[in-house]
Enzyme design. Structure first.
Site, mmCIF file in Angstrom:
data_model
loop_
_atom_site.group_PDB
_atom_site.id
_atom_site.type_symbol
_atom_site.label_atom_id
_atom_site.label_comp_id
_atom_site.label_asym_id
_atom_site.label_seq_id
_atom_site.Cartn_x
_atom_site.Cartn_y
_atom_site.Cartn_z
ATOM 1 N N HIS A 1 -9.495 0.934 4.874
ATOM 2 C CA HIS A 1 -8.228 0.980 5.539
ATOM 3 C C HIS A 1 -8.466 1.979 6.823
ATOM 4 O O HIS A 1 -9.424 3.173 6.734
ATOM 5 C CB HIS A 1 -7.004 1.603 4.681
ATOM 6 C CG HIS A 1 -5.703 1.631 5.141
ATOM 7 N ND1 HIS A 1 -5.369 2.746 6.155
ATOM 8 C CD2 HIS A 1 -4.737 1.028 5.067
ATOM 9 C CE1 HIS A 1 -4.084 2.611 6.567
ATOM 10 N NE2 HIS A 1 -3.714 1.399 5.975
ATOM 11 N N LYS B 1 0.176 4.229 -0.394
ATOM 12 C CA LYS B 1 -0.545 5.401 0.054
ATOM 13 C C LYS B 1 -0.180 6.666 -0.588
ATOM 14 O O LYS B 1 -0.190 6.453 -1.980
ATOM 15 C CB LYS B 1 -0.055 5.751 1.720
ATOM 16 C CG LYS B 1 -0.445 4.477 2.612
ATOM 17 C CD LYS B 1 -0.166 4.622 3.971
ATOM 18 C CE LYS B 1 -0.175 3.255 4.684
ATOM 19 N NZ LYS B 1 -0.148 3.355 6.192
ATOM 20 N N GLY C 1 2.470 2.254 10.825
ATOM 21 C CA GLY C 1 3.352 3.471 10.636
ATOM 22 C C GLY C 1 4.250 3.967 11.693
ATOM 23 O O GLY C 1 4.794 4.770 12.029
ATOM 24 N N GLU D 1 -7.048 4.625 7.727
ATOM 25 C CA GLU D 1 -6.561 6.019 7.373
ATOM 26 C C GLU D 1 -8.055 6.375 6.801
ATOM 27 O O GLU D 1 -8.278 7.599 6.546
ATOM 28 C CB GLU D 1 -5.690 6.270 6.417
ATOM 29 C CG GLU D 1 -4.086 6.045 7.417
ATOM 30 C CD GLU D 1 -2.891 5.431 6.626
ATOM 31 O OE1 GLU D 1 -3.047 5.597 5.463
ATOM 32 O OE2 GLU D 1 -2.266 4.687 7.496
ATOM 33 N N GLU E 1 -5.068 -5.059 10.468
ATOM 34 C CA GLU E 1 -4.254 -3.913 10.783
ATOM 35 C C GLU E 1 -4.577 -3.012 12.088
ATOM 36 O O GLU E 1 -5.315 -2.583 11.726
ATOM 37 C CB GLU E 1 -4.023 -2.846 9.721
ATOM 38 C CG GLU E 1 -3.928 -3.681 8.253
ATOM 39 C CD GLU E 1 -3.274 -2.541 7.061
ATOM 40 O OE1 GLU E 1 -2.216 -2.777 6.639
ATOM 41 O OE2 GLU E 1 -4.098 -1.469 6.944
ATOM 42 N N SER F 1 3.565 -2.019 10.438
ATOM 43 C CA SER F 1 5.044 -2.214 10.418
ATOM 44 C C SER F 1 5.672 -3.529 9.907
ATOM 45 O O SER F 1 6.567 -4.076 10.670
ATOM 46 C CB SER F 1 5.316 -1.573 11.927
ATOM 47 O OG SER F 1 4.910 -0.566 11.964
ATOM 48 N N ASN G 1 0.622 -1.138 -0.068
ATOM 49 C CA ASN G 1 -0.063 0.055 -0.012
ATOM 50 C C ASN G 1 0.824 1.231 0.085
ATOM 51 O O ASN G 1 1.447 1.597 1.070
ATOM 52 C CB ASN G 1 -0.934 0.007 1.345
ATOM 53 C CG ASN G 1 -1.675 1.045 1.537
ATOM 54 O OD1 ASN G 1 -1.989 2.164 0.662
ATOM 55 N ND2 ASN G 1 -2.449 1.233 2.514
HETATM 56 P P1 PGA Z 1 3.152 0.257 7.534
HETATM 57 O O1 PGA Z 1 1.371 0.391 6.746
HETATM 58 O O2 PGA Z 1 3.775 -1.069 6.994
HETATM 59 O O3 PGA Z 1 3.604 1.449 7.131
HETATM 60 O O4 PGA Z 1 2.675 0.268 8.997
HETATM 61 C C1 PGA Z 1 0.691 -0.675 6.682
HETATM 62 C C2 PGA Z 1 -0.698 -0.140 6.349
HETATM 63 O O5 PGA Z 1 -1.101 0.813 6.541
HETATM 64 O O6 PGA Z 1 -1.302 -0.793 5.224
#
Ligand code: PGA
Length: 257
Positions: free
Chosen positions: A95, A11, A173, A97, A167, A213, A9
């Protein structure tokens, strides 16, 4: 046998040129075995990346979002039909976000999912709890409730094109991953809930990805868990070498299953 999947992803990162360089480096170096690798670039270069992977077995692209309406006056939005037209097979829906910053509710996410499935796209459906919920100890109920009010409302026929991504928000992140045990416990609970709702066959078939992460240093330990079928990778998907190492960890795990 369940499909092992590594999805990146990206983003809101990479220009079209940077994205192309990144995807090309992965295409050149990655050994997939039977693992499916999915690139999730921004809309500006989804088409470009889709063209780049054309004819490359095991690779696919995902849109990071889509609107639930067929078409119309929705400035700034992208439809399932548009995604389908360029050949992108997957859509990431729900997601954290999108839920948090764009106020996408379970009802909206279910509508988006249905529209994607109607358009013969596969959905990577995200779920996961906040740190507060985990600390309260209600994370299992919380995540299962997210699924009950969304993808568990689908028919079994629709559900077969769903991939679940667990997640935990506190791990996205932040550099803080769930421990392999924490991931396994939640994935097990999710699969058990799928079994109850959709039956044993679909529960055995659905791929459940872990996200939050995932890095080359922790991928193998997480992927080795029996109910983890790959990863949804953010930060580490922006670095070709790291992403290739994660794919490698997936390939090794998959071969051992
Ligand atoms: P990250 O993001 O690997 O940077 O933690 C994962 C995601 O949001 O899909």
């Amino acid at each position: 046998m369940r499909k092992f999947i590594v999805a990146g992803n990206w983003k809101m990162n990479t220009t079209p040129k940077e994205g192309k360089t990144l995807a090309k480096a992965v295409l050149k170096k990655a050994k997939l075995g039977k693992v499916k690798v999915i690139f999730g670039p921004p809309f500006t270069h989804l088409d470009k990346i889709q063209r780049l992977i054309k004819g490359r077995k095991g690779f696919a692209t995902a849109a990071q979002n889509m609107h639930q309406a067929d078409s119309g006056a929705y400035t700034g939005e992208i439809s399932a039909d548009m995604i389908r037209a360029i050949g992108t097979k997957y859509v990431i829906i729900g997601h954290s976000e999108r839920r948090q910053y764009f106020k996408e509710t379970n009802a909206i996410l279910l509508a988006k999912t249905k529209k994607a499935l109607e358009n013969k796209r596969k959905v990577i459906f995200c779920c996961g709890e906040s740190l507060g919920t985990r600390e309260k100890g209600t994370h299992f109920q919380y995540v299962i409730r997210q699924l009950t009010s969304t993808i568990f409302k689908l028919s079994p026929e629709e559900f077969k094109d769903i991939i679940i991504a667990y997640e935990p928000i506190w791990a996205i992140g932040t550099g803080k991953t769930a421990s392999p045990e924490q991931a396994q416990d939640m994935h097990f609970a999710i699969r058990a809930a799928v079994k109850k709702k959709m039956g044993e066959k679909l529960a055995e078939k659905v791929s459940i990805l872990y996200g939050g992460s995932v890095k080359p240093a922790n991928a193998l330990e997480i992927f080795k868990q029996p109910d983890v079928d790959g990863g949804l990778v953010g930060g580490a998907a922006l670095n070709a070498d790291d992403f290739v190492k994660i794919i490698d960890a997936a390939r090794k795990t998959d071969m051992g299953r």
